[in-house]
Scaffold this motif. Structure first.
Motif, PDB file in Angstrom:
ATOM      1  N   ALA A  30       0.834  -1.206   0.000  1.00 44.96           N
ATOM      2  CA  ALA A  30       0.000   0.000   0.000  1.00 44.96           C
ATOM      3  C   ALA A  30       0.869   1.257   0.000  1.00 44.96           C
ATOM      4  CB  ALA A  30      -0.909   0.007   1.218  1.00 44.96           C
ATOM      5  N   PRO A  51      -3.555  -0.810  -5.609  1.00 40.33           N
ATOM      6  CA  PRO A  51      -4.843  -0.138  -5.345  1.00 40.33           C
ATOM      7  C   PRO A  51      -6.024  -0.721  -6.121  1.00 40.33           C
ATOM      8  CG  PRO A  51      -3.121   1.484  -5.626  1.00 40.33           C
ATOM      9  CD  PRO A  51      -2.530   0.154  -6.000  1.00 40.33           C
ATOM     10  N   ALA A  54      -6.749  -4.333  -4.172  1.00 43.88           N
ATOM     11  CA  ALA A  54      -7.204  -4.295  -2.774  1.00 43.88           C
ATOM     12  C   ALA A  54      -8.725  -4.403  -2.635  1.00 43.88           C
ATOM     13  CB  ALA A  54      -6.672  -3.046  -2.080  1.00 43.88           C
ATOM     14  N   TRP A 101      -5.883   0.456   3.969  1.00 43.01           N
ATOM     15  CA  TRP A 101      -6.153   1.136   2.708  1.00 43.01           C
ATOM     16  C   TRP A 101      -7.077   2.343   2.818  1.00 43.01           C
ATOM     17  CZ3 TRP A 101      -3.860   0.863  -1.867  1.00 43.01           C
ATOM     18  CH2 TRP A 101      -3.013  -0.211  -2.102  1.00 43.01           C
TER      19      TRP A 101
END
Length: 108
Positions: A30, A51, A54, A101
């Motif tokens: 991340a 991204p 996730a 996240w």
């Protein structure tokens, strides 16, 4: 220690261990919030690929949690305990994934 980890992984199953490893990998990769995407080289993986993966991994974890709860209905006590362990593991992983996240997605 090794025996309990091996037993835990055997109860989860190969696909679930792979799913948890994927979730852990995206958490490690991340990027900091408000990081611009880099479209060449190794920097592509944490700034663009992670991204994207996730939320997908999050949804698969939640889907497997739901399916484990459904499969648990018709099982005996030992299998119910196994499915409860799977559900608890997935929910802990989901919480960790969201916490890791959330700052990144809020900065978008």
């Amino acid at each position: 220690m090794s025996n309990s980890v091996t037993r835990f992984m055997a109860q989860l199953g190969v696909l679930r261990v792979g799913l948890l490893f994927s979730a852990l990998s995206t958490m490690v990769l991340a990027p900091p919030p408000a990081t611009a995407g880099v479209y060449t080289g190794w920097a592509f993986v944490p700034t663009v690929l992670a991204p994207v993966l996730a939320p997908l991994i999050l949804m698969v974890l939640l889907l497997d949690t739901m399916m484990s709860a459904i499969f648990m209905i018709d099982k005996d006590t030992a299998e119910r305990r196994r499915y409860r362990m799977i559900i608890a593991t997935h929910l802990v992983c989901v919480a960790a994934l969201v916490v890791r996240w959330l700052p990144y997605f809020l900065a978008l």
